[in-house]
Design an enzyme around this catalytic site. Structure first.
Site, PDB file in Angstrom:
ATOM      1  N   HIS A  54      45.290  43.939  39.189  1.00  0.00           N
ATOM      2  CA  HIS A  54      44.523  43.260  40.227  1.00  0.00           C
ATOM      3  C   HIS A  54      43.479  42.329  39.630  1.00  0.00           C
ATOM      4  O   HIS A  54      42.873  42.618  38.604  1.00  0.00           O
ATOM      5  CB  HIS A  54      43.836  44.278  41.132  1.00  0.00           C
ATOM      6  CG  HIS A  54      44.768  44.932  42.111  1.00  0.00           C
ATOM      7  ND1 HIS A  54      45.644  44.213  42.893  1.00  0.00           N
ATOM      8  CD2 HIS A  54      44.959  46.245  42.435  1.00  0.00           C
ATOM      9  CE1 HIS A  54      46.335  45.056  43.667  1.00  0.00           C
ATOM     10  NE2 HIS A  54      45.949  46.280  43.402  1.00  0.00           N
ATOM     11  N   CYS A  82      46.771  37.907  40.334  1.00  0.00           N
ATOM     12  CA  CYS A  82      46.658  36.903  41.389  1.00  0.00           C
ATOM     13  C   CYS A  82      45.601  35.859  41.022  1.00  0.00           C
ATOM     14  O   CYS A  82      44.657  36.139  40.289  1.00  0.00           O
ATOM     15  CB  CYS A  82      46.295  37.571  42.713  1.00  0.00           C
ATOM     16  SG  CYS A  82      47.558  38.722  43.297  1.00  0.00           S
TER      17      CYS A  82
END
Length: 225
Positions: free
Chosen positions: A142, A199
């Site tokens: 993440h 991301c």
């Protein structure tokens, strides 16, 4: 008139209470995520202590690995052919740790890229080679936890990976920013490579539309003691 004021006060109180609940939940999530990741790392440290001097024992929201990238990986794996990895691991299994010396950070590596593994550390994409094996080993994380500083790494920086099979040192060779739907973002290889995916942009509010890929080549390895 008095009844209307009472209703307005009640509505204001409900809005205020709701805001407090949202704030409390956000604070809880921000505190819990690092604690869970640190707990996974402590478990890995405990596993290393248990296996020192003997044979190595195996431990029983937004996803960085977009459906397009994952779909292509299902077809090719991380190697030069669709052949299965030399070793397999169970989903959620604690595989080892990844360290970034230039950032003074280290995190646990777990099998799988679902919600649970990614809460605790970097997730190894099942189907790609495990770190140290020939082929392109893919790890996802993440952008607001384990890979939040991935953008600070530059070519030549070292990445150290330790598993029950050995210690592996990689050197960063480059980085790319691609659209989340770029199915060819991760390239197959017959050489031992490491690809880290998160991301992007890091500060984007909501599901990020792009992915940052950091690539590294294996430059040194040592078997487990």
């Amino acid at each position: 008139m008095r009844g209307k004021r009472s209703l307005l006060r009640m509505a204001a109180w409900l809005v205020f209470s709701g805001s407090l609940v949202v704030l409390a939940y956000s604070t809880y999530q921000a505190v819990r995520a690092p604690m869970e990741a640190h707990q996974a790392l402590r478990q890995w440290d405990a596993l290393k202590r248990e296996t020192e001097g003997g044979s190595a024992a195996r431990a029983a929201d937004e996803n960085p690995l977009s459906s397009a990238i994952a779909g292509k990986l299902q077809q090719t794996g991380g190697g030069g052919s669709p052949a299965a990895p030399a070793r397999t691991a169970a989903d959620g299994e604690l595989l080892g740790e990844i360290a970034f010396p230039s950032l003074d950070q280290r995190y646990a590596i777990l099998e799988g890229t679902g919600n649970e593994p990614l809460k605790l550390g970097a997730g190894h994409y099942t189907g790609s080679p495990l770190p140290g094996e020939d082929g392109n080993s893919v790890l996802a994380g993440h952008r607001d936890t384990v890979f939040r500083n991935l953008g600070k790494l530059k070519a030549g920086d070292r990445i150290e990976v330790e598993t029950t099979s050995g210690r592996y040192t990689y050197e960063v060779t480059g980085r790319r920013i691609v659209d989340e739907n770029d199915s060819d973002a991760v390239q197959a290889s017959t050489e031992p490579l490491l690809t880290l995916i998160t991301c992007y942009p890091f500060t984007y509010v909501g599901p990020a539309p792009e992915r940052l890929l950091l690539t590294a080549k294996l430059i040194e390895e040592a078997p487990a003691t």
